[in-house]
Structures are given as structure tokens and as C-alpha cells.
Design a protein around this motif. Structure first.
Motif, mmCIF file in Angstrom:
data_model
loop_
_atom_site.group_PDB
_atom_site.id
_atom_site.type_symbol
_atom_site.label_atom_id
_atom_site.label_comp_id
_atom_site.label_asym_id
_atom_site.label_seq_id
_atom_site.Cartn_x
_atom_site.Cartn_y
_atom_site.Cartn_z
ATOM 1 N N PHE A 189 0.862 -1.339 -0.136
ATOM 2 C CA PHE A 189 0.094 -0.145 -0.002
ATOM 3 C C PHE A 189 0.941 1.357 -0.031
ATOM 4 O O PHE A 189 0.555 1.992 -0.819
ATOM 5 N N ASN A 190 1.820 1.334 0.889
ATOM 6 C CA ASN A 190 2.659 2.598 1.208
ATOM 7 C C ASN A 190 3.454 2.595 -0.319
ATOM 8 O O ASN A 190 3.784 3.603 -0.804
ATOM 9 N N GLY A 191 3.984 1.671 -0.813
ATOM 10 C CA GLY A 191 4.973 1.572 -1.738
ATOM 11 C C GLY A 191 4.144 2.096 -3.285
ATOM 12 O O GLY A 191 4.542 2.752 -4.013
ATOM 13 N N GLY A 192 2.817 1.538 -3.123
ATOM 14 C CA GLY A 192 1.905 2.098 -4.363
ATOM 15 C C GLY A 192 1.553 3.486 -4.220
ATOM 16 O O GLY A 192 1.605 4.095 -5.187
ATOM 17 N N LEU A 193 1.254 3.962 -3.195
ATOM 18 C CA LEU A 193 1.116 5.589 -2.792
ATOM 19 C C LEU A 193 2.357 6.363 -3.020
ATOM 20 O O LEU A 193 2.147 7.359 -3.707
ATOM 21 N N LEU A 194 3.608 5.707 -2.757
ATOM 22 C CA LEU A 194 4.496 6.616 -2.956
ATOM 23 C C LEU A 194 4.917 6.797 -4.587
ATOM 24 O O LEU A 194 5.305 7.697 -5.158
ATOM 25 N N ILE A 195 4.770 5.533 -5.302
ATOM 26 C CA ILE A 195 4.783 5.545 -6.765
ATOM 27 C C ILE A 195 3.834 6.523 -7.157
ATOM 28 O O ILE A 195 4.179 7.196 -8.257
ATOM 29 N N PHE A 196 2.622 6.206 -7.029
ATOM 30 C CA PHE A 196 1.557 7.358 -7.442
ATOM 31 C C PHE A 196 1.773 8.595 -7.346
ATOM 32 O O PHE A 196 1.723 9.342 -8.312
ATOM 33 N N TRP A 197 2.322 8.994 -6.045
ATOM 34 C CA TRP A 197 2.481 10.562 -5.801
ATOM 35 C C TRP A 197 3.570 10.949 -6.582
ATOM 36 O O TRP A 197 3.737 12.118 -7.024
ATOM 37 N N SER A 198 4.822 10.099 -6.603
ATOM 38 C CA SER A 198 5.889 10.553 -7.176
ATOM 39 C C SER A 198 5.736 10.564 -8.881
ATOM 40 O O SER A 198 5.996 11.777 -9.362
ATOM 41 N N LEU A 199 4.802 9.665 -9.426
ATOM 42 C CA LEU A 199 4.527 9.731 -11.013
ATOM 43 C C LEU A 199 3.509 11.036 -11.144
ATOM 44 O O LEU A 199 3.762 11.844 -11.938
ATOM 45 N N PHE A 200 2.793 11.063 -10.304
ATOM 46 C CA PHE A 200 1.690 12.365 -10.353
ATOM 47 C C PHE A 200 2.445 13.677 -10.465
ATOM 48 O O PHE A 200 2.324 14.664 -11.095
ATOM 49 N N CYS A 201 3.587 13.661 -9.492
ATOM 50 C CA CYS A 201 4.235 14.982 -9.498
ATOM 51 C C CYS A 201 5.096 15.076 -10.648
ATOM 52 O O CYS A 201 5.384 16.426 -11.005
ATOM 53 N N LEU A 202 5.592 13.928 -11.296
ATOM 54 C CA LEU A 202 6.286 14.104 -12.312
ATOM 55 C C LEU A 202 5.860 14.471 -13.501
ATOM 56 O O LEU A 202 6.398 15.349 -14.344
ATOM 57 N N PHE A 203 4.552 13.842 -13.817
ATOM 58 C CA PHE A 203 3.911 14.064 -15.037
ATOM 59 C C PHE A 203 2.932 15.235 -15.050
ATOM 60 O O PHE A 203 2.304 15.711 -16.191
ATOM 61 N N ALA A 204 2.466 15.619 -13.841
ATOM 62 C CA ALA A 204 1.426 16.796 -13.953
ATOM 63 C C ALA A 204 1.877 17.654 -12.870
ATOM 64 O O ALA A 204 0.936 18.060 -11.885
ATOM 65 N N PRO A 205 2.928 18.381 -12.849
ATOM 66 C CA PRO A 205 3.430 19.374 -11.579
ATOM 67 C C PRO A 205 2.569 20.463 -11.696
ATOM 68 O O PRO A 205 2.262 21.140 -10.820
ATOM 69 N N ASN A 206 2.072 20.942 -12.725
ATOM 70 C CA ASN A 206 1.345 22.168 -12.892
ATOM 71 C C ASN A 206 -0.004 21.936 -12.404
ATOM 72 O O ASN A 206 -0.535 22.975 -11.599
ATOM 73 N N LEU A 207 -0.606 20.854 -12.634
ATOM 74 C CA LEU A 207 -1.915 20.675 -11.869
ATOM 75 C C LEU A 207 -2.001 20.448 -10.492
ATOM 76 O O LEU A 207 -2.662 20.867 -9.532
ATOM 77 N N VAL A 208 -0.826 19.708 -9.915
ATOM 78 C CA VAL A 208 -0.650 19.576 -8.423
ATOM 79 C C VAL A 208 -0.415 20.896 -7.982
ATOM 80 O O VAL A 208 -1.166 21.312 -6.845
ATOM 81 N N TYR A 209 0.154 21.914 -8.657
ATOM 82 C CA TYR A 209 0.640 23.299 -7.884
ATOM 83 C C TYR A 209 -0.617 24.131 -8.048
ATOM 84 O O TYR A 209 -0.989 24.878 -7.214
ATOM 85 N N ARG A 210 -1.451 24.009 -9.102
ATOM 86 C CA ARG A 210 -2.704 24.760 -9.046
ATOM 87 C C ARG A 210 -3.616 24.473 -7.828
ATOM 88 O O ARG A 210 -4.267 25.078 -7.547
ATOM 89 N N VAL A 211 -3.905 23.292 -7.759
ATOM 90 C CA VAL A 211 -4.678 22.473 -6.821
ATOM 91 C C VAL A 211 -4.413 23.023 -5.423
ATOM 92 O O VAL A 211 -5.001 23.552 -4.637
ATOM 93 N N GLN A 212 -3.098 22.727 -5.270
ATOM 94 C CA GLN A 212 -2.429 22.977 -4.160
ATOM 95 C C GLN A 212 -2.595 24.456 -3.507
ATOM 96 O O GLN A 212 -2.663 24.965 -2.518
ATOM 97 N N SER A 213 -2.298 25.269 -4.501
ATOM 98 C CA SER A 213 -2.163 26.887 -4.459
ATOM 99 C C SER A 213 -3.379 27.358 -4.105
ATOM 100 O O SER A 213 -3.451 28.742 -3.306
#
Length: 80
Positions: free
Chosen positions: A16-40
Motif C-alpha cells: 500500500f505505501n509503496g503504491g502510494l509513493l509511486i503514484f504520488w511521485s509519478l503524479f508530481c513528475l507528469f502533472a506538476p502544474n496541476l498539483v501546483y494549481r490545486v494546492q495553491s
């Protein structure tokens, strides 16, 4: 609790934690602008600061994952 139950628990924690780490890392790698817009919307900060914070959190999560999930699971596999 027996050794099999604890080993099974740590196996699922690692998956579970490894999957979450991979998902989070890939999401931040391939969609950094989306992550920034949502979090900002919630936490306004400059983009440079956001990049440092998000990658620091990913690094901290990776260390915690290794120390508290992966290493105990591997140690229990060696004992079994």
C-alpha cells in the motif's frame, strides 16, 4: 500474534505505501502544474517554494516507507 500474521501485515503495508509513493511521485513528475494549481488554492506560495516543499515531502515519505514498512517486512521474511 504469530509470525505469519505480522509478516502479512507488513507485506500489505509495504504494498500500500509503496503504491502510494509511486503514484504520488509519478503524479508530481507528469502533472506538476496541476498539483501546483490545486494546492495553491489552499496554500498560496511561490512556485519555487512549492517545488522544494513537495519534493521534501516525497523524500520524507520515502524514508519513512523504507524504515517503517520495507525494512520490517524484509526482516520478518528473513526470520520466517
Amino acid at each position: 500474534m504469530d509470525l505469519e500474521t505480522i509478516t502479512s501485515f507488513f507485506m500489505w503495508c509495504t504494498i500500500f505505501n509503496g503504491g502510494l509513493l509511486i503514484f504520488w511521485s509519478l503524479f508530481c513528475l507528469f502533472a506538476p502544474n496541476l498539483v501546483y494549481r490545486v494546492q495553491s488554492n489552499w496554500f498560496p506560495m511561490p512556485r519555487e517554494t512549492f517545488d522544494v516543499v513537495i519534493y521534501s515531502f516525497i523524500g520524507a515519505f520515502k524514508l519513512l516507507f523504507i524504515v517503517f514498512s520495507l525494512v520490517p517486512y524484509l526482516a520478518l521474511l528473513m526470520l520466517g
